[in-house]
Write an enzyme that holds these catalytic residues in place. Sequence first.
Site: not given
Ligand SMILES: [Fe+2]
Ligand SMILES: [Fe+2]
Length: 263
Positions: A8, A39-40, A67-68, A150, A175, A177
Amino acid sequence: MRILFLGDIYGKPGREVLKRNLKHLKQEFSINICIANFENLADGRGISEKCAKTTFSYGVDFATSGNHLWDKVESFPYLRQEVRICKPMNYPKPEMGMNFIETKFETKNLIIVNLAGQSFMPPANSPFHTIDKFLENYTIEDNIIFVDFHAEATAEKRAMSWFLDGRVSALVGTHTHIQTSDEQILPQGTAYITDAGMTGGHESVIGVQKDIILDSIKDGVHRPYKVSQRGLEINGVMLDIDDKTNRTNKIIRIRRCFDRENT
Ligand SMILES: [Fe+2]
Ligand SMILES: [Fe+2]
């Protein structure tokens, strides 16, 4: 084929560390295709069109998410038509983005799949049923298949690794990190790591400035998140995939630290 996968990418510090170092890293490992989790990408929350296109220009070829992905409403039109970014395949709304990526590298067919976990995560369909059905039509005999799972729970990722061993070229977790040191080639030739980690500021709590999180934990009052710019790292894995079998010969865990002397 050699794939570089980056965990990520968190906000501007994550993008900047790639701007300065990705080209060299790809040369060092003779990388053919670079995939990253986006996603981030924008401020740690979601993806903006500008940030995505800028990061692709640094040498990332394709992106997975999580999810983001839909944190920024203004990015929905872009995410629906950007063919280089895929959404978790098992999320309920298939029209919200690419369900998988299919591309060519020289004579090889490369499939990129993103799945989301169900434990301690937003609602999603079963990742096990979803990938099982998908692999009825896309087999490792005909395709190099890369999967970013993820998910929060290590057990769910580990279970998926046994479910997919010999059926995909690589299963890489994201996910949390936090990079895990369990990279391996499973008995049937699938590369696996529970989590590839995060590209961004590690003097943080999963990318957020640590004092903000600590203050919030101490008094229970939520504060707006700010992205950490300290402890910059690139986290990921290099996968060396066999041209004949589409299985993986070698997985190398990558953790490069760049500004420790300043933190
Ligand atoms: Fe993430
Ligand atoms: Fe995530």
